[in-house]
Design a protein around this motif. Structure first.
Motif, PDB file in Angstrom:
ATOM      1  N   VAL A  46       0.399   4.134  -2.884  1.00 49.44           N
ATOM      2  CA  VAL A  46       0.210   5.564  -2.617  1.00 49.44           C
ATOM      3  C   VAL A  46       1.317   6.373  -3.287  1.00 49.44           C
ATOM      4  O   VAL A  46       1.047   7.398  -3.931  1.00 49.44           O
ATOM      5  CB  VAL A  46       0.166   5.851  -1.094  1.00 49.44           C
TER       6      VAL A  46
ATOM      7  N   LEU B  95       4.971  10.261   3.581  1.00 51.46           N
ATOM      8  CA  LEU B  95       5.132   8.847   3.228  1.00 51.46           C
ATOM      9  C   LEU B  95       6.374   8.587   2.383  1.00 51.46           C
ATOM     10  O   LEU B  95       7.020   7.550   2.538  1.00 51.46           O
ATOM     11  CB  LEU B  95       3.879   8.337   2.513  1.00 51.46           C
TER      12      LEU B  95
ATOM     13  N   TYR C 276       0.601  10.839   5.520  1.00 46.76           N
ATOM     14  CA  TYR C 276       0.372  10.861   4.072  1.00 46.76           C
ATOM     15  C   TYR C 276       1.376  11.777   3.380  1.00 46.76           C
ATOM     16  O   TYR C 276       2.001  11.386   2.395  1.00 46.76           O
ATOM     17  CB  TYR C 276      -1.056  11.314   3.769  1.00 46.76           C
ATOM     18  N   SER C 277       1.537  12.965   3.924  1.00 44.61           N
ATOM     19  CA  SER C 277       2.432  13.917   3.272  1.00 44.61           C
ATOM     20  C   SER C 277       3.910  13.546   3.438  1.00 44.61           C
ATOM     21  O   SER C 277       4.751  14.002   2.673  1.00 44.61           O
ATOM     22  CB  SER C 277       2.180  15.338   3.773  1.00 44.61           C
TER      23      SER C 277
ATOM     24  N   PHE D 170      -4.401   4.838   0.439  1.00 43.08           N
ATOM     25  CA  PHE D 170      -4.103   5.281   1.805  1.00 43.08           C
ATOM     26  C   PHE D 170      -5.226   4.924   2.766  1.00 43.08           C
ATOM     27  O   PHE D 170      -5.003   4.834   3.978  1.00 43.08           O
ATOM     28  CB  PHE D 170      -3.812   6.783   1.842  1.00 43.08           C
ATOM     29  N   SER D 171      -6.417   4.697   2.250  1.00 39.48           N
ATOM     30  CA  SER D 171      -7.542   4.315   3.120  1.00 39.48           C
ATOM     31  C   SER D 171      -7.249   3.010   3.865  1.00 39.48           C
ATOM     32  O   SER D 171      -7.785   2.789   4.962  1.00 39.48           O
ATOM     33  CB  SER D 171      -8.841   4.197   2.320  1.00 39.48           C
TER      34      SER D 171
ATOM     35  N   PHE E 123      -2.604  11.328  10.489  1.00 39.50           N
ATOM     36  CA  PHE E 123      -2.776  10.703   9.181  1.00 39.50           C
ATOM     37  C   PHE E 123      -2.369  11.666   8.062  1.00 39.50           C
ATOM     38  O   PHE E 123      -1.747  11.252   7.080  1.00 39.50           O
ATOM     39  CB  PHE E 123      -4.212  10.217   8.974  1.00 39.50           C
ATOM     40  N   ILE E 124      -2.692  12.922   8.231  1.00 35.48           N
ATOM     41  CA  ILE E 124      -2.300  13.915   7.225  1.00 35.48           C
ATOM     42  C   ILE E 124      -0.772  14.006   7.151  1.00 35.48           C
ATOM     43  O   ILE E 124      -0.189  14.015   6.065  1.00 35.48           O
ATOM     44  CB  ILE E 124      -2.930  15.295   7.539  1.00 35.48           C
TER      45      ILE E 124
ATOM     46  N   THR F  28      -3.961   7.477  -4.540  1.00 36.49           N
ATOM     47  CA  THR F  28      -4.256   8.078  -3.237  1.00 36.49           C
ATOM     48  C   THR F  28      -5.331   7.305  -2.467  1.00 36.49           C
ATOM     49  O   THR F  28      -5.347   7.351  -1.236  1.00 36.49           O
ATOM     50  CB  THR F  28      -4.694   9.549  -3.391  1.00 36.49           C
TER      51      THR F  28
ATOM     52  N   TYR G 210       0.816  -1.213   0.000  1.00 37.35           N
ATOM     53  CA  TYR G 210       0.000   0.000   0.000  1.00 37.35           C
ATOM     54  C   TYR G 210       0.852   1.267   0.000  1.00 37.35           C
ATOM     55  O   TYR G 210       0.452   2.283  -0.581  1.00 37.35           O
ATOM     56  CB  TYR G 210      -0.987  -0.013   1.171  1.00 37.35           C
TER      57      TYR G 210
END
Length: 184
Positions: free
Chosen positions: A9, A57, A54-55, A17-18, A50-51, A14, A5
């Protein structure tokens, strides 16, 4: 599984990411609530974490587990939140806890329903210092070992052990204080 995953991503999918949100949101919330002691603030911490994950990663190194890396983000975000709100922890009085009292507390906890137990633990975690609540949450609820807790929190091994010991002691103190009339 996480690596798949992560690659998805990073390759532009995108929606992949869920997977991380579904997989890690409950434990991340548990870590956050043990530190910030407030449900809404904990939800904000998890969302911000999580933000950040994600940014960031692309900077994740595969030499550690994703969960360890992510929980470290949660811890840092929660600690930053506390600094912003300048929370003060309740200071517990100094008194000794006997082995009989610990046994009585353990027996009473065993009789509680799971939902009642969660509510009780949350209430106790709100009254002990944030670092102690965090280490207890990670060790007993999230099943992290001491080495993983070191990585997640950036505390030394000795500090983790001290926090576990103090956390257990303060947990019992608060529990006895809250439930004295019911249990004794």
């Amino acid at each position: 599984m996480d690596a798949h995953y992560i690659n998805e991503v990073l390759n532009g999918n995108t929606n992949a990411f869920s997977y991380f949100i579904r997989t890690y949101q409950n434990k991340a919330y548990g870590v956050a609530i043990s530190i910030v002691k407030d449900e809404e603030n904990a939800k904000d911490v998890v969302q911000d974490s999580f933000i950040t994950a994600y940014s960031s990663l692309a900077s994740f190194r595969n030499d550690a587990k994703f969960s360890t890396w992510f929980y470290r983000i949660v811890v840092n975000t929660a600690l930053q939140s506390i600094k912003r709100k300048k929370r003060k922890n309740e200071v517990l009085g100094d008194y000794a806890i006997t082995d009989n009292q610990k046994t009585a507390c353990n027996n009473a906890i065993g009789l509680l329903e799971k939902q009642d137990l969660k509510k009780l633990i949350k209430g106790v975690f709100e009254k002990i210092p944030a670092k102690e609540a965090l280490v207890l949450q990670l060790y007993y609820i999230d099943d992290q070992n001491i080495t993983e807790i070191e990585e997640i929190t950036a505390f030394t091994k000795a500090n983790v052990k001290v926090l576990l010991h103090r956390g257990r002691t303060n947990f019992y103190k608060v529990l006895i204080k809250q439930k004295r009339k019911e249990f004794f």
